[in-house]
Scaffold this active site. Structure first.
Site: not given
Length: 486
Positions: A152, A77, A176
């Site tokens: 997210s 990420k 997330s």
């Protein structure tokens, strides 16, 4: 040839037996990415040249037969700092920033032979639950490209589910990792707060953020947690609790285990088809010998309100460091220092980030601090106590990961409240600092449904034990989206 359907254990055997080299495997992974990425938009950067160099170096020294991750590719990420590789947290304000250091987890990946193949798309600064708040592009759901992938950690889930990479890292502040894992039909775990170092994670809400693993199966998820866990002197919130082998209880019988089913997790706002799948999953665990009983977590209904006060307040403080001066985006045509701050932040931050900064600044203001921020902290304690009471009697808590399956892209962009409520079931776990996993548990209208298992602090092993027992006796994890086989 694609190897995306093989587990990391199977891939490792091929590497050890010299049936394939790390370089060949990396090239195959890059080929998987180029075939699927245009439809998914999971990546912000593919680090092809460095990945091939790393793979060649691994081949030169030889595969370590005792390290199951050696020579395997992973994607990370984009809020996890990687030395020499642009890291933006999907925000314009960090565009072009090349970190001079690695996050602790990034070092741990390379120490275990994992090859970082790229940086993944996300909601800007990890603020969002749909993947649509990226300043670059929205990621698409692996199962249906007209649906949101969740957020997210949108790219982290969609890249694994679409067969581009076998493993990824995400971060979880209010759901997330677990929510996009549920929406994409894979396994995502938020570890206990402090289990994994946050050094080098671009901060959103420091008392809630936690890095965690995403993978197609429970065992692979546990194998990745083995790699990234452990005490780190660079992170003052890191715990020096001993790190077990998280795969050690996988395959064990779950007979006699006590699992709690909170009635609040099946109330208003929970889609009937989701409820149906999760209750069926609970029945399945009973057939495997577990004892499942209804309980109450009375303060969980305040979780969303508490979270958005605390998380936004912490974000308001953390994001003050992005000022257009030291690094990142700097506005042009400025009159004075104040103008530089205002313009750089107004142009550099997206609308959702601005909304949360404003909400947090308000909650911390003189007239509001006691009424909102302080009170939110007190209610957070009540939520923690609710969990502690249930865990006096039960081994795990079970419920849906999300109230609904994935929704249409664009459907909630202008409705922040309905977007916030999508994290209703995951938020309390972060507030209490507990570990929680989402595993595939069925389908609703052709879209994956995730089951959440919540454990005691530092007891990820028990979560994996029950998750693996469910996975071994069901086929949900074997189903793949059409794009996976392309």
């Amino acid at each position: 040839m694609s190897y995306n359907n093989k587990s990391i254990k199977e891939l490792h055997e091929l590497l050890v037996n010299k049936e394939i080299s790390a370089l060949e495997l990396t090239k195959a992974t890059l080929s998987d990415i180029s075939a699927r990425e245009p439809q998914i938009d999971a990546f912000l950067k593919i680090t092809e040249e460095k990945a091939l160099q790393d793979a060649a170096a691994i081949d030169a020294r030889g595969i370590n037969p005792d390290v199951v991750t050696d020579g395997i590719s992973i994607a990370v990420k984009d809020n996890i700092v990687t030395e020499g590789i642009e890291t933006t947290a999907a925000s314009k304000i960090l565009g072009g920033w090349i970190p001079p250091y690695n996050a602790t987890v990034a070092n741990k990946l390379s120490e275990s032979g994992l090859i970082t193949i790229g940086k993944l798309n996300m909601d800007e600064f990890a603020m969002g639950g749909s993947g649509e708040n990226s300043s670059v592009k929205p990621t698409k759901n692996a199962w249906d490209q007209t649906k949101v992938p969740g957020g997210s950690s949108s790219g982290s889930a969609a890249s694994v589910a679409s067969g581009q990479v076998r493993l990824s890292l995400g971060s979880d502040t209010g759901g997330s990792i677990r929510q996009p894992a549920a929406f994409n039909g894979i396994v995502g775990l938020k570890p206990t707060y402090g289990r994994v170092s946050r050094f080098g994670l671009i901060a959103f809400a420091s008392s809630l953020d936690q890095i965690g693993p995403l993978a197609p199966t429970v065992e692979e998820n546990a194998q990745l947690l083995n790699v990234i866990s452990g005490f780190d002197k660079n992170d003052s919130t890191s715990s020096n609790v001993a790190v077990p082998d998280f795969t050690s209880k996988i395959g064990q019988d779950i007979k006699g285990m006590k699992i709690a089913l909170p009635k609040e997790y099946f109330g208003e706002g929970i889609d009937e088809k989701v409820k149906e799948q999760i209750l069926a999953a609970a029945k399945h665990l009973e057939k495997l010998g577990a004892i499942v009983e209804e309980v109450s977590l009375p303060h969980s209904k305040y979780g969303v309100a508490v979270y958005y006060i605390i998380a936004s307040s912490e974000a308001s403080s953390n994001l003050q460091r992005f000022d257009g001066i030291r690094y990142g985006y700097r506005a042009q045509d400025i009159k004075n220092l104040e103008d530089l701050y205002v313009k750089s932040r107004s142009e550099g931050f997206g609308p959702e980030v601005q909304r949360r900064i404003m909400l947090g600044t308000f909650s911390l203001s003189a007239g509001s601090y006691d009424k909102h921020f302080k009170k939110a902290g007190q209610v957070r304690t009540l939520i923690i106590n609710d969990f502690a009471k249930v865990f006096e009697k039960y081994d795990l808590i079970l419920g849906p990961t999300t109230p609904t399956p994935a929704w249409d892209l664009g459907a909630r962009v202008d409705d922040p409240l309905s977007m916030y409520l999508a994290d209703l079931l995951t938020i309390p776990v972060n507030l209490a600092g507990l570990p929680g996993i989402s595993i595939p548990a069925g389908f609703a209208d052709g879209l994956p449904v995730g089951m959440q298992l919540i454990g005691k602090r530092y007891d990820e092993e028990t979560i994996y034990k029950v998750a693996a027992a469910f996975e071994a006796t069901t086929d949900f994890h074997k189903k793949q989206p059409i794009i996976f086989g392309k």
